[in-house]
Enzyme design. Structure first.
Site, PDB file in Angstrom:
ATOM      1  CE  LYS A   6     -20.631   8.748  61.434  1.00  0.00           C
ATOM      2  NZ  LYS A   6     -19.255   8.267  61.657  1.00  0.00           N
ATOM      3  CG  ASP A  56     -20.656  11.878  64.624  1.00  0.00           C
ATOM      4  OD1 ASP A  56     -19.821  12.762  64.354  1.00  0.00           O
ATOM      5  OD2 ASP A  56     -20.369  10.671  64.704  1.00  0.00           O
TER       6      ASP A  56
END
Length: 296
Positions: free
Chosen positions: A14, A139
Site C-alpha cells: 500500500k 496496518d
C-alpha cells in the site's frame, strides 16, 4: 464451502497518499489520519494444509526468529483462537521490500489470516479477522478490509473510499526504517489539524504531506536522495514518502513516458529498487477467494 488442500494468494503493498499525525493516546500510540491506496506490488503466499498439528515456515527470513515472523504469528494466533487441530506449511515469496513503509509484513499477515480462514474452513467474518489482525499490527486490519480506505485512530478505523487507479513511480532506497525510530523522535509533528473524508475527496491535491517525512529525511539521508531522484525523473511531480519510510513515490499522469521511466530505473544507485506500479481498488487475495465461492 470448497474443501482445499493448498492455496496461493497475492499480498499487495500500500501507499499512504497522505499521513497526518493528529494526536497521541495516553498509552503512547499515535493517532493518525491517512488514505491507504493498494498497489500491485505483491508478495505471494503459498499455504499447504498438513495433518501435523504445527505451523511450519518453509523459507524463513534470515535473522528473523519465528516468534517475530508475522506470518507464523498470524497462523498461530488464528490456530489458537479457533483451537484448530491440524497445521499448515507456509512458503512466502517476498517482493515487497522490508522496512519500506508499504505494509509488506502487515499484508502478509493479513493474507495468512484470509487464506487460513479458507484453507481450514473456519468461516470467520472479516470483522473477526480484523480484530485478530489488530493484535499483530495496526496496518493488518486494512489489508483484511481489502479496499482503499480513509484511515483514522491507530489504523483500526477504516471507511471505504473510491480512488482512481493511476500508475505510480515507487523507489525504495535500500534503507529499512524501524517505525519506532520515527514515532519516538521528539521533533515529529503530533498535532496536525484533523480533516474530513469529504474534505479530502473535494480537494485531494491539498493533502499530499506526510508528517513522518521531515524526521525520516533528517535521520536517513537516503530518503531525500530518493525524493530528489523522483523529482529528476518526473519533473513537476510532488513526490512524498509512504508510511514511516523509506519508500517514496509520485503519481504519474497519462502523459508520462513509461518506457523512458523504466530506462531511468535501470540507472538507480546500487541496491535501490524502483518500479512503476498500478493502483488497485481491491486486495487481490479476495479475487481467488471470490472465485472459489468462499464467503467472508
Amino acid at each position: 464451502m470448497v474443501n482445499l488442500d493448498s492455496l496461493s494468494l497475492r499480498s499487495p503493498a500500500k501507499l499512504n497518499l497522505f499521513l497526518h499525525i493528529v494526536g497521541r493516546r495516553t498509552d503512547g500510540y499515535h493517532l493518525l489520519q491517512s488514505v491507504f491506496q493498494l498497489i500491485d506490488w505483491c508478495d505471494t503466499l503459498h499455504l499447504k494444509r498438513i495433518s501435523e498439528n504445527v505451523v511450519r515456515r518453509i523459507n524463513p527470513i534470515p535473522g528473523v526468529a519465528p516468534e517475530h515472523d508475522l506470518v507464523v504469528r498470524a497462523a498461530n494466533l488464528l490456530k489458537d483462537f479457533c483451537q484448530f487441530e491440524g497445521g499448515v506449511e507456509i512458503n512466502l515469496q517476498k517482493e515487497i521490500p522490508m522496512g519500506a513503509g508499504m505494509g509488506g509484513g502487515s499484508s502478509d499477515a493479513a493474507t495468512t489470516l484470509i487464506g487460513l480462514n479458507a484453507l481450514w474452513s473456519l468461516n470467520l467474518s472479516k470483522e473477526t479477522l480484523c480484530a485478530l489482525g489488530l493484535k499483530l499490527g495496526a496496518d493488518v486490519p486494512f489489508f483484511i478490509f481489502g479496499k482503499n480506505a480513509f484511515v483514522e485512530g491507530v489504523g483500526e478505523k477504516m471507511r471505504e473510499i473510491s480512488l482512481e487507479t493511476p500508475d505510480f513511480l515507487v523507489i525504495f532506497p535500500n534503507r529499512g526504517i524501524a517505525t519506532a525510530s520515527i514515532f519516538q523522535d521528539p521533533e515529529l509533528t503530533r498535532d496536525h489539524a484533523q480533516i474530513t473524508i469529504d474534505g479530502f475527496l473535494t480537494s485531494p491535491l491539498l493533502y499530499q504531506s506526510n508528517d513522518c517525512q521531515a524526521v525520516a529525511m533528517r535521520i536517513y539521508p537516503e530518503v531525500k536522495q530518493a525524493l530528489d531522484w523522483i523529482t529528476q525523473a518526473v519533473p513537476g511531480s510532488q513526490p512524498r514518502m509512504s508510511g514511516s519510510g523509506s519508500s517514496v513515490f509520485a503519481v504519474l499522469d497519462s502523459k508520462t513516458d513509461i518506457a523512458k521511466l523504466k530506462n531511468f530505473l535501470q540507472n538507480l544507485p546500487k541496491g535501490w529498487v524502483g518500479r512503476v506500479v498500478r493502483g488497485l481498488n481491491k486486495n487481490p487475495a479476495y479475487n481467488l477467494i471470490s472465485f472459489l465461492q468462499i464467503d467472508l
